[in-house]
Design a protein around this motif. Structure first.
Motif, short mmCIF file in Angstrom:
data_model
loop_
_atom_site.label_atom_id
_atom_site.label_comp_id
_atom_site.label_asym_id
_atom_site.label_seq_id
_atom_site.Cartn_x
_atom_site.Cartn_y
_atom_site.Cartn_z
N ILE A 17 41.23 38.14 45.02
CA ILE A 17 39.91 38.69 45.30
C ILE A 17 39.53 39.76 44.28
N ALA A 18 40.50 40.60 43.89
CA ALA A 18 40.19 41.64 42.91
C ALA A 18 39.74 41.04 41.59
N ALA A 19 40.34 39.90 41.21
CA ALA A 19 39.92 39.24 39.98
C ALA A 19 38.49 38.74 40.10
N GLY A 20 38.11 38.26 41.28
CA GLY A 20 36.74 37.83 41.50
C GLY A 20 35.75 38.95 41.29
N VAL A 21 36.09 40.13 41.81
CA VAL A 21 35.23 41.30 41.61
C VAL A 21 35.08 41.60 40.13
N ASP A 22 36.18 41.55 39.39
CA ASP A 22 36.12 41.86 37.96
C ASP A 22 35.29 40.84 37.18
N PHE A 23 35.38 39.58 37.56
CA PHE A 23 34.58 38.57 36.87
C PHE A 23 33.09 38.78 37.12
N VAL A 24 32.73 39.14 38.35
CA VAL A 24 31.32 39.44 38.62
C VAL A 24 30.89 40.67 37.82
N ARG A 25 31.74 41.67 37.77
CA ARG A 25 31.41 42.90 37.04
C ARG A 25 31.14 42.60 35.56
N ASN A 26 31.81 41.59 35.03
CA ASN A 26 31.61 41.22 33.64
C ASN A 26 30.55 40.13 33.45
N ARG A 27 29.71 39.96 34.48
CA ARG A 27 28.52 39.10 34.41
C ARG A 27 28.85 37.64 34.12
N LEU A 28 29.95 37.14 34.70
CA LEU A 28 30.34 35.76 34.50
C LEU A 28 29.95 34.87 35.67
N GLY A 29 29.30 35.42 36.68
CA GLY A 29 28.86 34.64 37.82
C GLY A 29 28.75 35.50 39.06
N LEU A 30 28.35 34.87 40.17
CA LEU A 30 28.28 35.54 41.46
C LEU A 30 29.50 35.11 42.29
#
Length: 309
Positions: free
Chosen positions: A229-242
């Motif tokens: 889940i933490a990786a999901g948050v980071d990917f959203v933070r880097n504008r790679l998706g919702l």
């Protein structure tokens, strides 16, 4: 036929590896190999097919495996009875878990269990290393786990006994500048065409989101798959998706906004699973009772908090 022979056979059959079985039993690999060879000689039948890449069961091995598990369970139960008379639990408790359990504080649970039962050794396997809830269910059925925290939306498997513990709402996480960020809630149709970050197929939260989009008649494009889940948050933070993540996964954040989805069933169920055809050990029963107390205490604390506010 000796108990050690059955223990070695079951370990190799479940681990599909002499090396991993030896590590599990705290033995050297040559001892495990010699013990299995002696068992095969006594039974006058090969039990395992050995290749350089993998270990598999012969027809005779497949027939012996459930009987060997029953015998080992009977020995375990006999030990449990004696230990109970002596006033304590011993043995090993193997627990599988998903990477997130919502309101269930697993480290606190395990710490409390260890203080109550210091002679029980707890082994933990995570869904990230086991392939999600379906693989945890398989591990239960094969005897590699005693209990597992799983998420199985919809029909439950016949090989496991599932007890619902709690549900966690999945919320939409978007970058702060996203066009939807200023809205308090959105509808699922608002998400059509958006790139998504999600867990692989087979994970419980992925099943919940896939069913919600299917029910709405929408196709969804998952561009990145994660197991944390933490990786999901980071990917959203880097504008790679919702991402649709468990409520509470994102705290106060200047870069991200969390939104509710008003018109979709996005409740992520969490259950405690046990093998359907094997009696739980005394340690497993004690852990189940501890989970019940933990949830009751959490519910009471939440109710008192709501009353004060």
């Amino acid at each position: 036929m000796e108990l050690r022979q059955l223990e070695c056979f079951v370990a190799v059959a479940e681990e599909r590896s002499f090396t991993r079985a030896a590590a599990r039993l705290h033995l050297v690999q040559s001892t495990v190999s010699a013990t299995i060879a002696a068992l095969e000689k006594e039974l006058a039948a090969p039990l395992l097919v050995r290749t350089t890449r993998r270990v598999s069961l012969t027809d005779a091995g497949l027939e012996l495996l459930p009987k060997a598990r029953v015998a080992l369970d009977a020995v375990r139960d006999a030990r449990d009875v004696v230990h109970a008379v002596q006033g304590g639990l011993r043995g090993t408790l193997r627990i599988g878990t998903m990477s997130s359990l919502g309101l269930i504080d697993l480290p606190a649970l395990l710490g409390r269990f260890h203080r109550d039962h210091p002679e029980v050794s707890v082994r933990l396997a995570t869904a990230a290393s086991c392939g999600g809830s379906p693989e945890l269910i398989t591990a239960l059925a094969e005897g590699r786990l005693d209990l597992a925290f799983v998420s199985i939306p919809g029909q439950h498997p016949t090989t496991a006994r599932l007890r619902h513990l709690t549900s966690v709402r999945l919320d939409l996480v978007v970058p702060r500048e996203h066009p939807l960020a200023d809205r308090g809630t959105v509808t699922i149709s608002d998400l059509a065409g958006e790139p998504f970050i999600d867990f692989p197929s087979g994970y419980g939260n992925r099943a919940v989101t896939d069913r919600a989009f299917t029910a709405a008649g929408l196709r969804r494009h998952v561009t990145i798959e994660i197991t944390d889940i933490a990786a999901g948050v980071d990917f959203v933070r880097n504008r790679l998706g919702l991402a649709l993540l468990p409520r509470g996964a994102v705290g106060p954040d200047d870069d991200l906004t969390t939104l509710g989805i008003a018109d979709a069933d996005l409740d992520w169920p969490i259950s405690l699973a046990a093998p359907a055809e094997r009696a739980p050990s005394a340690a497993a029963r004690a852990f189940e009772r501890l989970v019940d107390r933990h949830l009751a205490e959490r519910h009471l604390a939440d109710r008192h908090l709501a009353e004060r506010s």
